[in-house]
Design a protein around this motif. Structure first.
Motif, mmCIF file in Angstrom:
data_model
loop_
_atom_site.group_PDB
_atom_site.id
_atom_site.type_symbol
_atom_site.label_atom_id
_atom_site.label_comp_id
_atom_site.label_asym_id
_atom_site.label_seq_id
_atom_site.Cartn_x
_atom_site.Cartn_y
_atom_site.Cartn_z
ATOM 1 N N LYS A 1 -14.883 38.973 2.531
ATOM 2 C CA LYS A 1 -13.683 38.159 2.738
ATOM 3 C C LYS A 1 -12.370 38.895 2.449
ATOM 4 N N ILE A 2 -12.257 40.104 2.934
ATOM 5 C CA ILE A 2 -10.982 40.801 2.795
ATOM 6 C C ILE A 2 -10.006 40.191 3.797
ATOM 7 N N ASP A 3 -8.816 39.824 3.325
ATOM 8 C CA ASP A 3 -7.833 39.221 4.222
ATOM 9 C C ASP A 3 -7.063 40.349 4.921
ATOM 10 N N CYS B 68 -14.242 46.746 0.365
ATOM 11 C CA CYS B 68 -14.969 46.997 1.627
ATOM 12 C C CYS B 68 -16.319 47.664 1.375
ATOM 13 N N ILE B 69 -17.350 47.137 2.034
ATOM 14 C CA ILE B 69 -18.676 47.741 1.910
ATOM 15 C C ILE B 69 -19.065 48.494 3.188
ATOM 16 N N ARG B 70 -18.072 48.768 4.034
ATOM 17 C CA ARG B 70 -18.270 49.609 5.228
ATOM 18 C C ARG B 70 -19.412 49.118 6.118
ATOM 19 N N CYS B 71 -19.361 47.846 6.461
ATOM 20 C CA CYS B 71 -20.435 47.283 7.286
ATOM 21 C C CYS B 71 -20.147 47.425 8.767
ATOM 22 N N GLY B 72 -18.870 47.527 9.126
ATOM 23 C CA GLY B 72 -18.521 47.696 10.533
ATOM 24 C C GLY B 72 -18.328 46.391 11.293
ATOM 25 N N ALA B 73 -18.541 45.242 10.641
ATOM 26 C CA ALA B 73 -18.428 43.963 11.358
ATOM 27 C C ALA B 73 -17.020 43.744 11.910
ATOM 28 N N CYS B 74 -16.008 44.176 11.163
ATOM 29 C CA CYS B 74 -14.642 43.925 11.623
ATOM 30 C C CYS B 74 -14.323 44.740 12.883
HETATM 31 S S1 SF4 Z 1 -15.886 43.663 7.792
HETATM 32 FE FE1 SF4 Z 1 -14.669 45.541 7.790
HETATM 33 S S2 SF4 Z 1 -13.424 45.340 5.946
HETATM 34 FE FE2 SF4 Z 1 -15.048 43.847 5.709
HETATM 35 S S3 SF4 Z 1 -16.637 44.971 4.574
HETATM 36 FE FE3 SF4 Z 1 -17.114 45.220 6.742
HETATM 37 S S4 SF4 Z 1 -16.119 47.180 7.302
HETATM 38 FE FE4 SF4 Z 1 -15.217 46.505 5.364
#
Ligand code: SF4
Lengths: 478, 219
Positions: free
Chosen positions: A377-379, A314-320
């Protein structure tokens, strides 16, 4: 290993609270909707977005699979660059090390730029107890600190606060002239925080990426507060989880394209600082000492299984968070952890253990929206299911497990199956009213009561298919 | 053994055990073998105009100048227009002895600066060693110039960049830095002015860093 200020056991209560809060829900709808739109526009600006994601995933997988190589490589290089590296097995040790450094340097005022890892270990609390004054300098984090709250979003920590609330807070705590203008409020913050930057004895930052090949750390931001915190004070301490490594400097090309687009929808954030050591001759600026704390706090255990290992990419982007239909409704505080949303639902239980967090893997409809937007692409749904299974295994003798064992036993014999159905039919006819089981039964079997609260319990048909078949259908001519 | 050595050893051991306990691992091999990272812009892109367009799209200003002399003249008039009374310069050679050239009413603050002086400065002047056409980004290299504070602390940042030094994409900028004789201790990428949207997602420019970024593009 643990997470500071963990309140995930109160998940249900917090969800109920969040759902009642109309202001919060409005703010969440706005923010998550806007970020989703911006992300889409930004990803569309690249023709091979999917390939980029695949490459990022592959680079992270390689690094994590061989972290026993890349981590020492990074550290050796960083040390040869003059960075002083500290190790901490868990959050307590991390706080001890930092406390000691702070007292050695006789640091009182400490400016901090955004770091989730320092929130994970509860650093501010410890520093305050020591008599130091940690000051968050990211505008959102500072607002939260002034309000005595916790962040509710990875990228926009104060997303749950309205302009009016922030204005009141500033008037109250900073004695500024009342204003409702975001620009004026920001100006006030700039003025006051500049004063802190100028006086600070130490700066503490997080780390977005650590490059093994060059022993550098990269910090990415928009406001300039991280640059201030890492350039002005004499001592800079960076804090990172041990998973932040990338093998090569060149790999940044992929992650710099991915992270801002996924997070805020920018093509690049305003600033990236690649720092590879303290001030040395002939430099005339920058900190005299650069310290780096590397934290485990449960991460090494996550490496063991391939299925969980990917959580560390995880790169802590916040998209999820923005994509998640659950987060969109309940916001970040409900998760009771510094890590909210889908990523929080997998990371928090793995770092802090399932016993206090067993609700979190269920805070998902498994729709997969998080997996579809995740730049690496973390499942996430796969990991959620894995954690659910673990949590059920851990409760072998829980009511649910017993219920299913009973169900299996009944269904293994035709005799028991038939009689169970007859009894259920009879019971249903006598006791059920308007699709609701009777009060006494709901009290005795709370599972049934909870289930029936928002649903009609179906009544069984008067006759089973087997009976109809036997008596009528089997004799009919085709 | 000190506490730190103990912790290091324990953590590395845990990491090793976790990774070795789960059967055979794929051999160590970087997945990007041809150094070709995805998402690069097309190679026929016009470097200078793309750089300008990208930087302007995030609120930066670009002024093209024929030569250094013209750039300085422009600079002086910009300072006068905006009522800028002092200018903090980095230690880049082209900014030496500007006092004689500067118009009346504009004080030149030569490098190195006292912190207090810098905090009061109304504009900062630095060079940029590279530009990136893909994103409209300036790359400032700490080995070439002490750039950290002049490009950050004053509310206006003015940078001189040679068009010859604009590269196509992020990867090229990174590899240039790596090819240098010694890898820079500080490498700063700047794309537009400082910004925040932390209050109800309203974009505000100029929070902790400069609210204005002006780039002089020289040949
Ligand atoms: S989408 Fe969520 S799990 Fe994936 S890199 Fe961003 S914060 Fe991490």
């Amino acid at each position: 290993m643990a997470i500071h200020h963990l309140e995930s056991v109160f998940f249900r209560e917090k969800v109920a609270e969040a759902l009642e809060d109309q202001t919060l829900r409005g703010a969440l709808q706005n923010a998550t909707g806007l970020f989703r739109q911006r992300r889409l526009a930004a990803t569309a600006s690249l023709s091979d977005w999917e390939k980029l994601r695949d490459q990022a995933r592959a680079i992270k997988a390689e690094t994590l699979t061989h972290l026993d190589h890349y981590l020492p490589e990074f550290v050796a290089k960083a040390e040869s660059n003059g960075i002083k590296v500290h190790w901490a097995r868990d959050h307590q040790e991390a706080c001890q090390v930092i406390s000691q450094l702070v007292s050695e340097k006789q640091a009182r005022r400490i400016v901090k730029s955004k770091s989730m890892t320092t929130e994970e270990i509860g650093l501010n609390h410890v520093l305050e107890t020591d008599g130091a004054e940690p000051i968050e300098t990211d505008l959102g984090e500072w607002i939260i600190q002034l309000a005595g709250e916790t962040p509710s979003h990875i990228i926009v920590p104060a997303i749950h606060k309205t302009k009016a609330q922030i204005a009141d807070l500033f008037v109250d705590q900073l004695s500024i002239e009342p204003t409702q203008d975001a620009e004026e409020l920001t100006k006030a913050a700039r003025r006051i925080l500049r004063h802190h930057f100028a006086q600070a004895d130490m700066g503490i930052s997080g780390v977005n990426f650590a490059i093994a090949e060059t022993g550098s750390i990269l910090i990415l931001e928009n406001e300039g507060n991280a640059r201030m915190s890492t350039s002005l004070p004499k001592v800079h301490l960076a804090v990172m989880g041990l998973e932040k490594i990338l093998p090569r400097l060149a790999d940044l090309e992929v992650f710099l394209r991915l992270l801002p687009r996924s997070g805020t929808g920018q093509h690049l954030t305003s600033y990236q600082s690649i720092l590879s050591g303290p001030k040395r001759n002939p430099d005339q600026e920058g900190p005299e000492e650069l310290h780096l704390l590397i934290l485990d706090n449960g991460r090494s255990a996550i490496l063991a299984e391939e299925i969980t290992r990917q959580s560390l990419a995880c790169i802590r982007c916040g998209a999820c968070l923005n994509a998640c239909p659950v987060y969109q409704q309940i916001g970040g505080h409900a998760y009771g952890s510094v890590y909210p949303g889908p990523i929080g639902a997998i990371i928090t239980p793995q770092l802090a253990g399932l016993s206090e967090t067993k609700n979190l893997p269920y805070a998902s409809s498994l729709c997969g929206a998080c997996r579809d937007v995740c730049p690496v692409k973390i499942d996430i749904p796969e990991i959620l299911l894995h954690l659910r299974a673990k949590s059920v295994e851990a409760h072998e003798n829980g009511k649910e497990a017993k219920g299913f064992r009973m169900w299996a036993w009944i269904n293994r014999s035709r005799f028991r199956f038939v009689w169970a159905h007859r009894l259920a039919r009879l019971g249903g006819r006598i006791f059920m009213k308007n699709g609701q089981p009777p009060q006494w039964l709901q009290r005795r079997a709370p599972v049934l009561g909870a289930w029936a609260k928002h649903r009609q319990v179906p009544t069984l048909a008067k006759r089973s298919f087997r009976e109809i078949w036997k008596k009528e259908l089997s004799r009919k001519q085709p | 053994m000190t506490r730190n050595e103990e912790a290091k050893e324990a953590i590395l051991q845990r990491v090793g055990q976790a990774l070795n306990g789960g059967g055979v691992r794929a051999p160590r091999k970087h997945p990007i073998t041809d150094q070709h990272y995805a998402g690069r812009p097309q190679t026929d892109l016009d470097l200078v105009s793309s750089f300008q367009e990208k930087l302007e799209s995030v609120g930066g200003k670009v002024i093209r100048a024929q030569n250094l002399e013209q750039a300085f003249n422009e600079l002086w008039s910009i300072c006068q227009e905006r009522g800028i009374r002092n200018l903090a310069c980095s230690d880049a050679p082209s900014f030496r002895d500007l006092t004689d050239q500067a118009p009346e009413g504009l004080e030149i603050l030569d490098f190195p600066h006292e912190q207090a002086e810098l905090l009061e400065a109304e504009a900062g002047l630095s060079e940029a060693q590279l530009g990136i056409a893909e994103t409209g980004t300036l790359v400032l290299d700490g080995e070439q110039e002490n750039h950290r504070l002049t490009s950050l602390v004053p509310p206006v940042h003015i940078a001189f960049l040679s068009s010859k030094n604009i590269v196509l994409h992020l990867g090229e900028a990174l590899s240039r830095a790596q090819q240098a004789r010694s890898f820079p201790r500080t490498l700063t990428f700047i794309t537009g002015p400082s910004r925040t949207a932390d209050i109800e997602l309203t974009l505000v420019v100029g929070v902790h860093g400069p609210r204005e970024l002006v780039v002089f593009l020289l040949p």
